[in-house]
Design an enzyme around this catalytic site. Structure first.
Site, short mmCIF file in Angstrom:
data_model
loop_
_atom_site.label_atom_id
_atom_site.label_comp_id
_atom_site.label_asym_id
_atom_site.label_seq_id
_atom_site.Cartn_x
_atom_site.Cartn_y
_atom_site.Cartn_z
N LEU A 1 5.54 24.18 8.99
CA LEU A 1 4.22 23.64 9.27
C LEU A 1 4.32 22.17 9.67
O LEU A 1 5.07 21.41 9.06
CB LEU A 1 3.31 23.76 8.05
CG LEU A 1 2.88 25.16 7.61
CD1 LEU A 1 4.03 25.96 7.00
CD2 LEU A 1 1.74 25.06 6.59
N VAL B 1 13.18 24.04 7.39
CA VAL B 1 12.50 22.79 7.04
C VAL B 1 10.99 22.99 7.16
O VAL B 1 10.52 23.91 7.80
CB VAL B 1 12.94 21.60 7.93
CG1 VAL B 1 14.40 21.26 7.71
CG2 VAL B 1 12.68 21.90 9.41
N ARG B 2 10.24 22.11 6.49
CA ARG B 2 8.78 22.02 6.64
C ARG B 2 8.02 23.20 6.03
O ARG B 2 7.16 23.79 6.65
CB ARG B 2 8.40 21.81 8.10
CG ARG B 2 9.05 20.57 8.69
CD ARG B 2 8.71 20.37 10.15
NE ARG B 2 9.50 19.25 10.69
CZ ARG B 2 9.51 18.89 11.97
NH1 ARG B 2 8.77 19.56 12.84
NH2 ARG B 2 10.25 17.89 12.37
N GLY B 3 8.38 23.52 4.84
CA GLY B 3 7.62 24.49 4.08
C GLY B 3 7.52 24.03 2.63
O GLY B 3 8.51 24.19 1.91
#
Length: 345
Positions: free
Chosen positions: A203, A233-235
């Site tokens: 996200l 990445v990005r969770g």
């Protein structure tokens, strides 16, 4: 007898004249706004000013969606509607559909998938509920702006019991696509009871440029009771500029979970971080935001950004569960469902 024959004739005529989907109802979670929490609900901003809750298409016409054209026709505009997927909707290539306002888009228990369908906002978007949906896309659709749900305008969005299923990836590969974007002037969003899985990038939240300070304060966002599985990445996400309440989520099989970037105000509590936490990747802190965590497992370290003075309790009331309860709950109930939806609080 004559009266019966007349009634039968009228009924038969109605069967012929009325559209087939009037009788094509499918079972779906018609739960209205039950389970809504956080910033998409009744909330205040940091100045104490209240705003109305998200209602979506509440009390509007129920329309059964059978094709991409149906979706394009009914998801736009401002008339309140509850749009129910009667079929899985699929396209062979990236197909963009613009979101209007005052809509609930909900998957039926049997058919709930949008494949290669990319939903995006305009200046006329807002007050929309996305519920019991599964987003799928082909791996070759992997450019920087290839994001299946792209919210950059309007207020009041609730993403609930939605699965972003992703696909296989290589950590060293060239994929740049993400699962979800919320930024620019989009505001007052809740993501709840949803599952994000199998993707290099998860996200991206807040305007994706460190020099655009006019977007400071956007979005106000609640991320609660969600399951992040196998996101490199990005969770829960890369966060900039906005106010982010991150509570009771479970992240597992990750390299980096929370990225703290420019002017993000992040209040994290009672989250569970599984495989990946042993590598020290829970926090990717650029040192340019504001952050506080309480009660998460394991304890978060490597914070370089200063503590945030903001507390979401000043915006709305809420409650929390333990990290272990969170892990058990979201692995069982997060994402789209084929039976009754169960809501976390």
């Amino acid at each position: 007898m004559k009266r019966f024959c007349l009634w039968f004739a009228v009924f038969s005529l109605l069967l012929v004249l009325l559209p087939g989907k009037a009788f094509g109802a499918v079972d779906f979670p018609n739960t209205s706004t039950n389970g809504l929490l956080g910033f998409a609900g009744n909330a205040k901003n940091e100045k104490g000013i209240s705003k109305a809750s998200t209602t979506g298409g509440k009390n509007g016409q129920i329309v059964y969606i059978q094709s991409v054209n149906d979706l394009k026709t009914h998801l736009g505009g401002s008339t309140p509607k509850i749009l129910v997927l009667q079929n899985d909707i699929s396209a062979s290539s990236k197909t963009t559909v613009t979101i209007g306002s005052n809509k609930t888009l909900v998957g039926s228990y049997a058919k709930k998938t949008l494949k290669n369908i990319y939903l995006t906002t305009s200046s006329a978007s807002g007050n929309v509920i996305f519920q019991n949906l599964t987003f799928e896309h082909s791996p070759q659709i992997n450019g920087n702006n290839d994001i299946q749900l792209y919210l950059d305008s309007g207020i009041n969005y609730w993403i609930d019991h939605v699965t972003f299923s992703g696909h296989s990836y290589s950590a060293s590969g060239s994929d740049l696509d993400k699962l979800l974007y919320v930024g620019k002037s989009a505001d007052y969003i809740t993501i709840s009871n949803s599952k994000f899985a199998n993707h290099k990038y998860g996200l991206i939240l807040g305007y994706p440029d460190d020099s655009q300070h006019q977007y400071d304060g956007y979005p106000h966002m609640t991320i609660a009771n969600n399951y992040f599985e196998n996101l490199y990445v990005r969770g829960p996400g890369l966060m900039r500029y906005g106010y982010f309440h991150v509570k009771n989520n479970y992240s597992n099989n990750f390299n980096q979970a929370i990225t703290i970037a420019t002017k993000a105000k992040i209040y994290s509590e009672y989250n569970y971080f599984g495989k990946g936490s042993e590598k020290g990747g829970i926090l990717d802190d650029k040192g340019t935001g504001y952050f506080k965590d309480t009660g998460s497992y394991p304890s978060l370290n490597k914070q370089t950004s200063p503590l945030t003075s903001w507390n979401p309790g000043s915006n709305y009331s809420y409650r929390v569960q333990t990290p272990q309860y969170t892990k058990d709950f979201v692995t069982k109930y997060a994402g789209s469902q084929s039976t009754t939806l169960v809501f976390g609080y």
